[in-house]
Each structure stands twice: as C-alpha cells, then as structure tokens.
Design an enzyme around this catalytic site. Structure first.
Site, short mmCIF file in Angstrom:
data_model
loop_
_atom_site.label_atom_id
_atom_site.label_comp_id
_atom_site.label_asym_id
_atom_site.label_seq_id
_atom_site.Cartn_x
_atom_site.Cartn_y
_atom_site.Cartn_z
N CYS A 172 -5.69 -3.12 7.85
CA CYS A 172 -6.82 -2.19 7.87
C CYS A 172 -8.09 -2.77 7.28
CB CYS A 172 -6.44 -0.89 7.14
SG CYS A 172 -6.24 -1.04 5.36
N CYS B 74 0.83 -1.20 0.00
CA CYS B 74 0.00 0.00 0.00
C CYS B 74 0.87 1.26 0.00
CB CYS B 74 -0.94 0.00 1.21
SG CYS B 74 -2.09 1.40 1.24
#
Length: 360
Positions: free
Chosen positions: A200, A103
């Site tokens: 997440c 990410c």
C-alpha cells in the site's frame, strides 16, 4: 440488538460489503478508517496510496449510505515505526519482508483493536479479508476462505491467538464475484471500484527507490557473481532492488543461459546468480514462530502444507523444533526460491493455520 463491532472500512468494495453484511445480521456497526500516512508528506507517488483523501471520502460515503457512524483514526506514527522503518531496515539487511503481515498483527489487530476497545467498548473487530475464523476444542484458528483464488489467510498468519475470538470476517464464505453482486444489489457506491495489489505504501512497486527516498544511506552499484564459479558477471544497481529468484534486469556479460538471483550478500554489496536448479531447497528455518497449536507432535500428526509466500503453491512438510525461538520445516519435495523475510505459513488439510514464522 447483537454485539457492537468496529469494521475497518478502507473505502473499497470488500470492507464496505463486510459492514453491510454485519448490519444485515443485526450487529451494531461502527465504521473506522485508518489514516496511515500524513497527507502533508505525500508526494506524487504517495497520493495513490490507500487511506488517501479519496478513499477516506469513499468510506465516509458508504457509512452515510448504511446509516452507521464513521470515524477516522490516525495511526501514521505507529505505522511508520512498526511497518515503514522495519521494512526498510529488513530490506537493506538482505531480506524481502512482507509488511502486510506485520500491519495486520501489530496495527489492525493489535494497537487499533486495543484503541477501539477503549474508545467504543467494542465486542468485535471486522475487516473485508477473504479468510475465516474457526473454532475447535475451545481454540480459535485462522482458516482459508471459500474463494481459494482470493484467499488472504496468509496475511493474517501472525495475529495473536488471544484476539482471534474477537474477529469477524464476513467474506470468508463468499467469492469475489458474490461480493461484487452483493455490493451492486445493495447499491453501494463502491461496487465497481478497482482494487490495488501492491504494497500500500509503495504503489509503483519500486522498493529500492522508496528506501532511498526515506534517507537510508546504502551502497548502490555492486558486483554480480556466479554462485558456483565465483566468476564476475557484471554490476547491479543496488542489491536492495533485487530479491531471490529474480531473473529480469540482470545485466550479465557473456551469459547465454538463464540466471537467477540465488543469494544476496549486503555486507559485500554482492548479488550471486546461478541456474534455476540452485533455487530449490528441501528445508528452511523460521524464527519467533506463532503456534496456534502448541504441541509439535500433535501438529505433525496432521497432513501439513506450507506456503513460503502468498502466491506459492502449498507444499507437503513436517515441522521440527530447533530451540525455543526457531523451527525447521522439511519438505517432501524441493520448493523454489525460499526467501529470507517472507513468511512460511503451515496449514492442515482443512485449511487451518497451525504455525507461521519469518524465514531466516
């Protein structure tokens, strides 16, 4: 007025303090919150995710409090393609991936940075990571933060070196306690907000259930076998529910000693278990390495330390080139639970990252 900087504000205390500090230093700050999930697709578990409506509201409130513009950018399509799909494919291939590293490389300091350059003509991008960017002999390096417990340099280990000169990390010289105090003194509304520690998009930590929920057709029940004797010991509920070094949730028959997962074999849907001593290795291989210092001979002139996962202790090592796409890392002492899909990150004794790569 200093240069224009886009701060990625998640709605938490770290990114909020990063924006506050840069504003205090005279930068022209723009607050940006990333929407990585479509709210229409949220279920009861996913409502706990970062970039939830509550987090976006908190980020907007902080930007309003600081008097800086705030924008929400939707990168859910890119996130799904580069992070979610890759995570699931790696897991069902027997890897235990680290999507936070992807990410940072592909989304935050990749496509997001390029988009912000075009939209706002920014000079820098900033986040609330606990890490530093340092320069030496005209080169830039990611470096460990002052707060060794909180240090997040590991998660930044594969960012393109071309982007490093354009990154600001205001928390690199601060501890978490100091950041909380700054937030309190500045009356930031998120000063006491709790932080999350799980991946997440899987806040409950159940990776196997998440993969199944994404529609992947994978075998579930399979055999657990003794790594040395090849004796059948029981059944597992799906190899993708396990990782190397795992000891819990193994329903083993007639086994009195502690056993650990030492090998995952997706092709046969088999878990191999053994005693702890079979978890230790003196070497590993990484693919497609990121080299922040290109000369392997020069790299080996430093005292090198490798982390094989975020929470692992750094272990002394040397680097050897296998071919253009692979490097071998040899350790002075055996390291425990080398896991395919995690990243090996090599630091020098000053805390700079010199090499990183996915363990294969």
């Amino acid at each position: 007025m200093k240069n224009r900087v886009a701060v990625l504000i998640s709605g938490g205390v770290d990114s909020s303090v990063a924006a506050y500090l840069l504003l205090q230093q005279g930068y022209k700050v723009i607050g940006v919150t990333l929407k990585l999930w479509s709210c229409d697709a949220l279920n009861n578990v996913q409502k706990q995710l970062c970039c939830s409506p509550k987090d976006i509201y908190d980020a907007k409130t902080i930007c309003s409090q600081l008097g800086v513009p705030h924008y929400v950018l939707d990168f859910s399509s890119e996130f799904n393609k580069h992070i979610i799909e890759n995570f699931c494919k790696k897991y069902i291939s027997g890897f235990t991936p680290n999507p936070c590293i992807w990410c940072n490389e592909k989304i935050k300091f990749g496509s997001v940075y390029e988009k912000l350059k075009n939209l706002f003509n920014i000079d820098f991008i900033a986040t609330g990571h606990y890490a530093k960017i340092v320069s030496s002999e005209g080169k830039h390096y990611i470096c460990k933060s002052k707060d060794e417990i909180k240090d997040q340099s590991y998660f930044l280990c594969s960012i393109s070196k071309n982007v490093l000169p354009h990154i600001l990390l205001p928390l690199g010289e601060l501890t978490k306690n100091e950041v909380r105090k700054i937030a309190t003194c500045a009356n930031l509304k998120v000063a006491n907000k709790k932080e999350s520690f799980d991946i997440c998009f899987i806040p409950d930590g159940n990776y196997g259930r998440f993969i199944i929920s994404k529609g992947y057709n994978v075998q579930q029940k399979g055999k657990i076998v003794d790594y040395r004797t090849k004796k059948f010991l029981g059944y597992h509920k799906g190899y993708f529910f396990y990782t190397i070094g795992q000891r819990r949730n193994l329903a083993l028959k007639g086994v009195n000693s502690r056993m650990y997962v030492v090998k995952i074999e997706p092709q046969t849907n088999t878990l191999y278990v053994s005693s702890e001593k079979d978890l230790y290795s003196l070497e590993l291989m990484i693919s497609d390495p990121v080299l922040y210092e290109n000369d392997i001979k020069k790299i080996n002139s430093y005292e090198l330390f490798c982390k094989i996962r975020y929470k692992s202790l750094p272990a002394k090592c040397k680097i050897y080139k296998v071919d253009n796409n692979k490097l071998k890392i040899l350790f002075e002492q055996p390291v425990k639970a080398v896991t395919k899909g995690q990243y090996a990150v090599v630091y020098d004794n000053s805390g700079r990252i010199l090499i990183s790569g996915e363990i294969i």
